[in-house]
Structure formats: C-alpha cells, structure tokens
Write a protein that holds these residues in place. Structure first.
Motif, PDB file in Angstrom:
ATOM      1  N   ARG A   2       0.830  -1.128   0.019  1.00 35.46           N
ATOM      2  CA  ARG A   2      -0.191  -0.014  -0.048  1.00 35.46           C
ATOM      3  C   ARG A   2       0.770   1.213   0.064  1.00 35.46           C
ATOM      4  O   ARG A   2       0.497   2.157  -0.566  1.00 35.46           O
ATOM      5  N   MET A   3       1.992   1.277   0.812  1.00 32.57           N
ATOM      6  CA  MET A   3       2.824   2.527   0.562  1.00 32.57           C
ATOM      7  C   MET A   3       3.614   2.647  -0.317  1.00 32.57           C
ATOM      8  O   MET A   3       3.494   3.637  -1.021  1.00 32.57           O
ATOM      9  N   LEU A   4       3.956   1.588  -1.290  1.00 31.60           N
ATOM     10  CA  LEU A   4       4.662   1.917  -2.555  1.00 31.60           C
ATOM     11  C   LEU A   4       3.471   2.137  -3.695  1.00 31.60           C
ATOM     12  O   LEU A   4       3.496   3.114  -4.619  1.00 31.60           O
ATOM     13  N   ARG A   5       2.187   1.448  -3.503  1.00 26.03           N
ATOM     14  CA  ARG A   5       1.224   1.913  -4.421  1.00 26.03           C
ATOM     15  C   ARG A   5       0.942   3.225  -3.995  1.00 26.03           C
ATOM     16  O   ARG A   5       0.441   4.125  -4.971  1.00 26.03           O
ATOM     17  N   SER A   6       0.695   3.805  -2.927  1.00 26.71           N
ATOM     18  CA  SER A   6       0.303   5.280  -2.608  1.00 26.71           C
ATOM     19  C   SER A   6       1.345   6.360  -3.267  1.00 26.71           C
ATOM     20  O   SER A   6       0.924   7.085  -4.215  1.00 26.71           O
ATOM     21  N   LEU A   7       2.580   5.861  -3.283  1.00 27.52           N
ATOM     22  CA  LEU A   7       3.736   6.846  -3.742  1.00 27.52           C
ATOM     23  C   LEU A   7       3.610   6.656  -5.439  1.00 27.52           C
ATOM     24  O   LEU A   7       3.758   7.744  -6.024  1.00 27.52           O
ATOM     25  N   GLN A   8       3.068   5.749  -5.909  1.00 30.75           N
ATOM     26  CA  GLN A   8       3.318   5.620  -7.396  1.00 30.75           C
ATOM     27  C   GLN A   8       2.029   6.266  -8.133  1.00 30.75           C
ATOM     28  O   GLN A   8       2.089   6.479  -9.166  1.00 30.75           O
ATOM     29  N   ASN A   9       0.799   5.838  -7.149  1.00 32.03           N
ATOM     30  CA  ASN A   9      -0.452   6.429  -7.886  1.00 32.03           C
ATOM     31  C   ASN A   9      -0.917   7.717  -7.514  1.00 32.03           C
ATOM     32  O   ASN A   9      -2.118   8.046  -8.055  1.00 32.03           O
ATOM     33  N   THR A  10      -0.372   8.440  -6.773  1.00 30.32           N
ATOM     34  CA  THR A  10      -0.668   9.776  -6.269  1.00 30.32           C
ATOM     35  C   THR A  10       0.139  10.894  -6.373  1.00 30.32           C
ATOM     36  O   THR A  10       1.451  10.628  -6.560  1.00 30.32           O
ATOM     37  N   ALA A  11      -0.232  12.068  -6.538  1.00 28.63           N
ATOM     38  CA  ALA A  11       0.767  13.220  -6.730  1.00 28.63           C
ATOM     39  C   ALA A  11       0.633  13.734  -5.088  1.00 28.63           C
ATOM     40  O   ALA A  11      -0.180  14.786  -5.150  1.00 28.63           O
ATOM     41  N   GLN A  12       1.725  13.470  -4.497  1.00 27.04           N
ATOM     42  CA  GLN A  12       1.386  13.747  -2.814  1.00 27.04           C
ATOM     43  C   GLN A  12       2.377  15.069  -2.748  1.00 27.04           C
ATOM     44  O   GLN A  12       3.470  15.230  -3.150  1.00 27.04           O
ATOM     45  N   LEU A  13       1.544  15.991  -2.040  1.00 30.10           N
ATOM     46  CA  LEU A  13       2.280  17.280  -1.887  1.00 30.10           C
ATOM     47  C   LEU A  13       2.139  17.580  -0.254  1.00 30.10           C
ATOM     48  O   LEU A  13       0.787  17.342   0.495  1.00 30.10           O
ATOM     49  N   THR A  14       3.219  17.929   0.419  1.00 31.23           N
ATOM     50  CA  THR A  14       2.949  17.929   1.888  1.00 31.23           C
ATOM     51  C   THR A  14       3.334  19.554   2.255  1.00 31.23           C
ATOM     52  O   THR A  14       4.194  20.144   1.780  1.00 31.23           O
ATOM     53  N   LEU A  15       2.255  19.940   3.065  1.00 31.50           N
ATOM     54  CA  LEU A  15       2.161  21.326   3.655  1.00 31.50           C
ATOM     55  C   LEU A  15       2.626  21.388   4.975  1.00 31.50           C
ATOM     56  O   LEU A  15       2.104  20.591   5.509  1.00 31.50           O
ATOM     57  N   GLN A  16       3.343  22.155   5.433  1.00 32.50           N
ATOM     58  CA  GLN A  16       3.670  22.321   6.987  1.00 32.50           C
ATOM     59  C   GLN A  16       3.699  23.687   7.501  1.00 32.50           C
ATOM     60  O   GLN A  16       3.788  24.772   6.943  1.00 32.50           O
TER      61      GLN A  16
END
Length: 412
Positions: A199-213
């Motif tokens: 799931r972690m690998l699939r998450s990074l492969q299939n989504t455009a993740q942007l982190t705001l802090q």
C-alpha cells in the motif's frame, strides 16, 4: 453427521486468511466453542472456534496456508465416522506458488468457459480493480477462490511471476550472495507487513503527493489537557489525551473543508458528508489504522473512549475488519516519540492525511516583543491531482485556529 469448520467471512474486503497456528490435532476431542486455530488476515488475528462437539477428524490445511474465505478447513465428528473431503475444498486449486512461473501455467491451461468469459467473468471487485491497475487480463487468470473465483492474490501472482529473460536467468543462476549476508537472519514477511509495503508503494506510485507544514499555538491545548487531567474522577475526563483533543479538532474542521474529507479511486471522486476519522496505531505486528466512524457527531469524551477501545483491540490483535475500513481521512501522531516534523504518506483512496509532531517552545513576536510560545507542528499531505495547495493551506490555517482555541471548540 460430521460438521465442517469453515473459514469465516472477516469483513467485506477480506478474501483470504492465513492459518497461523492449529491448537487441535487430528483425533483430539473438542468442545463446542473451543478454539481450534488462529488465523491472520492482512490486518488482524482471529480465533476460529469449534461449531460442534466431537473429534477433530481431519484438517485440510497446514500452518502458513493462505485459505480463501468460506472454505472448509477441518471437520468434526464421531469416532469411526466416514468423512469425505468437502467438494468446496477438493475443487480448490492450491494457492499460487510464487516460486514457479505463473505465466507458463496460464499459457498451458485454457480458461474455463463457464466462468472465464467477458460476459460473466467470475472475479471479485477487488481483483478486477487490481487487474485493471496492473494491466492484467482477468480472462487469462486461474482463480483460487471459492468455486474457482478469481481473487486479488491470483492477479498479484500473475503480475509478480513473469518469465525472466535469458540474460536475467543467466545472472540469477550464477549470482553469489555477499559474505555479509551470512551474519544476517532472514525474517518471513507477515501478512500485515506485506500489505503495508504494497500500500505504501502503491500510494507513492499512483498519487501526486504534496506536503504542507505549519505550526499551531499549543498553549491552550496543553493548559486544557492539564485541566482535564486534574478534574474530578466522577467527570470521567482525566484520561483524555492530547491526541484525543486533536482528533476532535480535526473532525470539526474537516466539516468546513469537504474536499479533504474525500476519496479518489478509478477516476471517481467522492465527497463524504460524515467524517470517518482514521488514526495510526503502532502495534507489535505493524501499523494499523482503526476508524472513528461519524467522528463529527461524537463529543470529546466519546471520541476518547472510542479511540481507546480501538487502540486496545489493535494491540491485542482482535480488531474487527469493519473497524479498519471506510476511513475518509487519517491522522498520524509521532509527537509523543519526539518527532518534530515528518512527511506522512497518503492512505489511498483517501485524498489527505495529517501528521502531528511534538510540542516545543518557539520564539514568536507578540506586540513587538519576542516571546517563547508552545507550538505543535502540523504536516498535511494531499493528493495534488484533486486538491490544490491553497485548499490544503486553508484547512491547516483553520485547524491551527481550532487548536489555539481548543477549550472553546469542545464547548459546542
């Protein structure tokens, strides 16, 4: 008459269970309700009890077997009673062997005309989605589920076990493991760790993740927690934690930002009117994310009690699969471990997840003077495919305001 022991249904998404331990051997007497074996899903461990009293006449699967749900795993009856291996078990092909070439097996065996056709393909929805994502044709797969149904593990086996090229075969046959491997112990991959990895690998492969802090003023948060801790025992508020307060704040803030309380899967975007709030729990078996259903309707005390119930169930490996499914947003708190900031990974199909860091003193300007203020760090990861950075920033801004006035927030 002999009684079949069937692998029970464990929630709506579980297709197979792994037998971890048999507590009864062939020929042993058992009582109705007595635990026969322990099984593991990709999320939790369960006990299977005897449905009747008698002798354990036979067991059809060994420890480590990955068994489809609703499959007979054993039979209980009387001494000398004739038993026939149940048709549902006998007709099942063995679980996919990842040490063999699955593709060659598929090529040699023609699809069954009664179930492998475009009009009425006997395949689970989860397996169909996985096949579409991995670009695998279900018509070419052999099902190992009940009555030959294609389940997710059949798709994954076909995707993982492709025939190697001649060069790859030559390399693998002559490769020598480094000497330092002799000083290491190989550990088996548990079901839950395997699922986390996928799931972690699939998450990074299939989504455009942007982190705001950002950071929030935690002065009121710490003060209010101390007030609850010293409140009369009769109020039942002394065990409320910082994390309980934060879960409450998140559940209220999400109602004003529905785009973050959403899921995105197979090009379908869902906005939820209710907040089903997941929160990460560290267990000896690995990470689990139980769900606080309808969190927006629960008061602070109820959130705290429900969260504690779910945490204990996770730690004791008796969490229900239904308590692990259906989340719309996830909170991960590493602040208690001293982590200041981090990048939380999305929990697909959810569109956003919040990471909470530690509380620390930070210099801030107040009326032209520098003062030290207790602050808590917030890290929001969004799927940039469907959520803009500004949308996430507005959520963080409002959440920070809610935390800064947490004593007022929980008053209504």
């Amino acid at each position: 008459m002999a009684t079949a022991v069937v692998m029970p249904q464990q929630g709506n998404t579980v297709e197979t269970c792994t037998i971890v331990e048999w507590l009864k051997n062939r020929g042993e007497s058992v009582k109705s309700g007595e635990v026969l074996c322990i099984v593991e899903t990709d999320k939790a461990v369960f006990e299977i009890e005897a449905p009747a009293e008698g002798l354990m006449l036979d067991r059809y699967f060994d420890v480590g077997a990955d068994v489809p749900i609703l499959t007979t795993i054993a039979v209980i009856g009387e001494q000398g009673e004739n038993i026939i291996q149940p048709e549902s078990t006998a007709s099942l092909p063995p679980p996919p062997d990842k040490t063999k070439n699955r593709q060659l097996e598929i090529d040699r065996t023609p699809p069954r005309a009664d179930i492998h056709n475009d009009a009425r393909l006997f395949i689970s929805p989860r397996a169909r989605n996985t096949a579409q994502r991995l670009d695998k044709k279900p018509q070419l797969l052999i099902g190992s589920g009940p009555l030959g149904r294609i389940i997710e593990r059949d798709v994954l086996a076909a995707a993982d076990d492709q025939q190697p090229t001649a060069a790859e075969h030559s390399f693998s046959s002559t490769r020598i493991e480094p000497t330092w491997y002799r000083e290491a112990d190989e550990l088996p991959m548990t079901n839950i760790r395997r699922v986390i990895a996928e799931r972690m690998l699939r998450s990074l492969q299939n989504t455009a993740q942007l982190t705001l802090q950002t950071c929030a003023d935690a002065t009121a948060l710490v003060a209010f927690r101390q007030k609850l801790k010293s409140s009369p025992q009769s109020f039942g508020l002394t065990s409320i934690t910082i994390n309980d307060l934060l879960l409450c704040a998140v559940s209220r803030t999400l109602l004003q930002h529905p785009l973050l309380n959403s899921t995105f899967q197979n090009d379908r975007f869902w906005l939820f009117r209710k907040v089903h709030l997941g929160f990460a729990v560290d267990t000896p078996r690995g990470l689990m994310v139980p769900i606080l259903k309808n969190a927006q309707d629960k008061n602070l005390k109820t959130i705290s009690l429900e969260a504690k119930r779910l945490i204990v169930a996770c730690l004791e490996s008796r969490i229900s699969p239904d308590d692990l499914n259906g989340g719309t947003f996830t909170v991960t708190n590493l602040g208690s471990l001293g982590v200041e900031t981090f990048t939380p990974v999305l929990n697909p199909p959810q569109s956003a997840t919040l990471g909470i860091g530690s509380i620390k003193l930070a210099p801030v300007e107040v009326d032209g003077q520098v003062q030290f203020q207790k602050q808590i760090s917030l890290s929001l990861t969004i799927d940039h495919q469907i959520i803009d950075g500004a949308t996430g920033a507005h959520f963080l801004q409002e959440l920070a305001q809610a935390i800064a006035a947490i004593d007022l927030l929980v008053a209504f």
